[in-house]
Write a protein that holds these residues in place. Structure first.
Motif, PDB file in Angstrom:
ATOM      1  N   ALA A 116      -2.550  10.471   0.808  1.00 55.18           N
ATOM      2  CA  ALA A 116      -3.471   9.430   0.333  1.00 55.18           C
ATOM      3  C   ALA A 116      -3.191   8.097   1.014  1.00 55.18           C
ATOM      4  CB  ALA A 116      -3.356   9.293  -1.182  1.00 55.18           C
ATOM      5  N   VAL A 117      -1.915   7.786   1.204  1.00 55.23           N
ATOM      6  CA  VAL A 117      -1.539   6.533   1.865  1.00 55.23           C
ATOM      7  C   VAL A 117      -2.049   6.520   3.303  1.00 55.23           C
ATOM      8  CG1 VAL A 117       0.428   5.210   2.748  1.00 55.23           C
ATOM      9  CG2 VAL A 117       0.465   6.074   0.407  1.00 55.23           C
ATOM     10  N   VAL A 118      -1.834   7.617   4.014  1.00 51.57           N
ATOM     11  CA  VAL A 118      -2.272   7.685   5.416  1.00 51.57           C
ATOM     12  C   VAL A 118      -3.794   7.647   5.494  1.00 51.57           C
ATOM     13  CG1 VAL A 118      -2.318   9.119   7.490  1.00 51.57           C
ATOM     14  CG2 VAL A 118      -0.213   8.908   6.179  1.00 51.57           C
ATOM     15  N   GLY A 119      -4.458   8.358   4.599  1.00 51.38           N
ATOM     16  CA  GLY A 119      -5.920   8.364   4.612  1.00 51.38           C
ATOM     17  C   GLY A 119      -6.505   6.986   4.408  1.00 51.38           C
ATOM     18  N   ASN A 120      -5.902   6.211   3.503  1.00 51.98           N
ATOM     19  CA  ASN A 120      -6.382   4.850   3.272  1.00 51.98           C
ATOM     20  C   ASN A 120      -6.093   3.940   4.464  1.00 51.98           C
ATOM     21  OD1 ASN A 120      -7.706   4.724   0.711  1.00 51.98           O
ATOM     22  ND2 ASN A 120      -5.745   5.048  -0.290  1.00 51.98           N
ATOM     23  N   LEU A 121      -4.931   4.112   5.080  1.00 52.31           N
ATOM     24  CA  LEU A 121      -4.615   3.307   6.267  1.00 52.31           C
ATOM     25  C   LEU A 121      -5.585   3.609   7.403  1.00 52.31           C
ATOM     26  CD1 LEU A 121      -0.712   3.149   6.634  1.00 52.31           C
ATOM     27  CD2 LEU A 121      -2.291   1.290   6.114  1.00 52.31           C
ATOM     28  N   ARG A 122      -6.000   4.864   7.520  1.00 50.73           N
ATOM     29  CA  ARG A 122      -6.974   5.233   8.552  1.00 50.73           C
ATOM     30  C   ARG A 122      -8.284   4.474   8.344  1.00 50.73           C
ATOM     31  NH1 ARG A 122      -6.470   6.798  13.569  1.00 50.73           N
ATOM     32  NH2 ARG A 122      -4.871   8.381  13.830  1.00 50.73           N
ATOM     33  N   LEU A 123      -8.716   4.379   7.100  1.00 48.05           N
ATOM     34  CA  LEU A 123      -9.945   3.643   6.813  1.00 48.05           C
ATOM     35  C   LEU A 123      -9.812   2.175   7.226  1.00 48.05           C
ATOM     36  CD1 LEU A 123     -10.891   5.070   3.300  1.00 48.05           C
ATOM     37  CD2 LEU A 123     -12.109   5.447   5.446  1.00 48.05           C
ATOM     38  N   VAL A 124      -8.662   1.578   6.935  1.00 43.15           N
ATOM     39  CA  VAL A 124      -8.441   0.183   7.296  1.00 43.15           C
ATOM     40  C   VAL A 124      -8.400   0.025   8.816  1.00 43.15           C
ATOM     41  CG1 VAL A 124      -6.826  -1.752   7.137  1.00 43.15           C
ATOM     42  CG2 VAL A 124      -7.209  -0.287   5.154  1.00 43.15           C
ATOM     43  N   ALA A 125      -7.782   0.977   9.503  1.00 43.72           N
ATOM     44  CA  ALA A 125      -7.713   0.916  10.963  1.00 43.72           C
ATOM     45  C   ALA A 125      -9.098   0.965  11.585  1.00 43.72           C
ATOM     46  CB  ALA A 125      -6.852   2.061  11.490  1.00 43.72           C
ATOM     47  N   GLY A 126     -10.024   1.690  10.948  1.00 44.96           N
ATOM     48  CA  GLY A 126     -11.390   1.730  11.453  1.00 44.96           C
ATOM     49  C   GLY A 126     -12.119   0.410  11.254  1.00 44.96           C
ATOM     50  N   GLN A 127     -11.772  -0.300  10.207  1.00 39.39           N
ATOM     51  CA  GLN A 127     -12.432  -1.574   9.908  1.00 39.39           C
ATOM     52  C   GLN A 127     -11.812  -2.738  10.667  1.00 39.39           C
ATOM     53  OE1 GLN A 127     -11.789  -1.569   5.710  1.00 39.39           O
ATOM     54  NE2 GLN A 127     -13.577  -0.328   5.232  1.00 39.39           N
ATOM     55  N   TYR A 128     -10.497  -2.654  10.935  1.00 37.61           N
ATOM     56  CA  TYR A 128      -9.784  -3.757  11.596  1.00 37.61           C
ATOM     57  C   TYR A 128      -8.944  -3.223  12.769  1.00 37.61           C
ATOM     58  CZ  TYR A 128     -10.937  -6.229   7.264  1.00 37.61           C
ATOM     59  OH  TYR A 128     -11.600  -6.786   6.201  1.00 37.61           O
ATOM     60  N   PRO A 129      -9.586  -2.738  13.827  1.00 38.19           N
ATOM     61  CA  PRO A 129      -8.837  -2.155  14.942  1.00 38.19           C
ATOM     62  C   PRO A 129      -8.023  -3.174  15.733  1.00 38.19           C
ATOM     63  CG  PRO A 129     -11.142  -2.349  15.523  1.00 38.19           C
ATOM     64  CD  PRO A 129     -11.042  -2.681  14.061  1.00 38.19           C
TER      65      PRO A 129
END
Length: 294
Positions: free
Chosen positions: A183-196
């Protein structure tokens, strides 16, 4: 970790994870070098030309329309979170759409809500999973081994991703640690897509990849998961086993509040009440000790 490379990596990884038999693509018994779909097969399923899809995956075509992206998402069998992530990656790959993240802080409304949740464990989490604030019960449940004042100093703020992957206490806290870690990694992936272009996020991902093989493996898998509600069995060192429902209360683009609740009348509720009593008694003892020495 720029938007262009993330888009290509995401498409390639998810394409390689999709077997031909899962989507009805005939292989006629041929031996394939890789188990996943070929580019031309994915392009056919999405209704785009093979050359166009190849350019998109290689980062040479950054003007895909929302309709094309949705077609590719359907071909890849992405869920809603993953579809939104694909659109975020496509937007962030364009130079004109890059966004520099603003510094994070706890707003007055958020501080008031945290105070109102005094009897419920709660922590304020930033986009990179930094702990911006917590109430007493939130600190006791999630990170009682850390200094309760740590979130008040920006350079010393705990980071939940670091704790989950690099801190033995937090790892032992979750009976099903792989579920929490995913869950932690999945949420970080979403943030990485928004703030590359977020340098602090780059640093965090690089550190975790270097120090944790588990994180590096999960990050490379490109799984995306918006985990707003989840049940976790926790093994707390003071009160033993309890099951909590962790819910993320989002207030728009700013920080979120994560709360942990238990079922009324359950052993888990009793354990949480016991934890609240323990920290209250500890606070009284510290206060009495200060008075006696003053």
């Amino acid at each position: 970790m720029n938007g262009k490379s993330q888009l290509g990596d995401f498409l390639q990884t998810r394409r390689s994870q999709l077997r031909p038999d899962e989507v009805g693509v005939p292989t006629y018994g041929e031996r394939r070098r890789v188990p996943g779909l070929r580019r031309e097969e994915l392009a056919l399923l999405a209704g785009v030309s093979a050359s166009y899809y190849a350019r998109l995956e290689q980062g040479h075509s950054l003007n895909a329309s929302p309709e094309v992206l949705d077609a590719i998402a359907r071909a890849l069998r992405l869920d809603e979170s993953e579809r939104r992530y694909l659109h975020d990656l496509a937007r962030s790959a364009k130079p004109r759409s890059r966004r520099r993240p603003a510094p994070e802080r706890v707003t007055e409304p958020t501080a008031q809500l945290l105070d109102a949740l005094g009897d419920v464990p709660a922590i304020v989490i930033g986009r990179r999973s930094d702990v911006l604030a917590w109430n007493r019960l939130g600190h006791a449940l999630f990170a009682g081994h850390l200094d309760p004042a740590a979130p008040d100093v920006p350079t010393e703020r705990p980071n939940m991703a670091r704790l989950v992957f690099l801190d033995a206490h937090t790892r032992d806290l979750y009976a099903d640690w792989p579920s929490k870690a995913g869950a932690v990694v999945g949420n970080l992936r979403l943030v990485a897509g928004q703030y590359p272009e977020d340098p602090a996020l780059h640093t965090l991902v690089g550190e975790l990849s270097a120090k944790s093989e588990d994180f590096a493996s999960m990050w490379a898998d490109h799984r995306v998961k918006a985990c707003a509600v989840a049940d976790y069995e926790m093994r707390h060192p003071l009160v033993g086993s309890l099951t909590v429902m962790q819910q993320t209360l989002s207030q728009g683009p700013g920080p979120s509040i994560v709360v942990a609740t238990t079922a009324a009348g359950s052993p888990s509720r009793a354990a949480l009440d016991l934890l609240a009593q323990a920290i209250t008694q500890a606070a009284r003892t510290r206060s009495d000790n200060r008075l006696s020495t003053s």
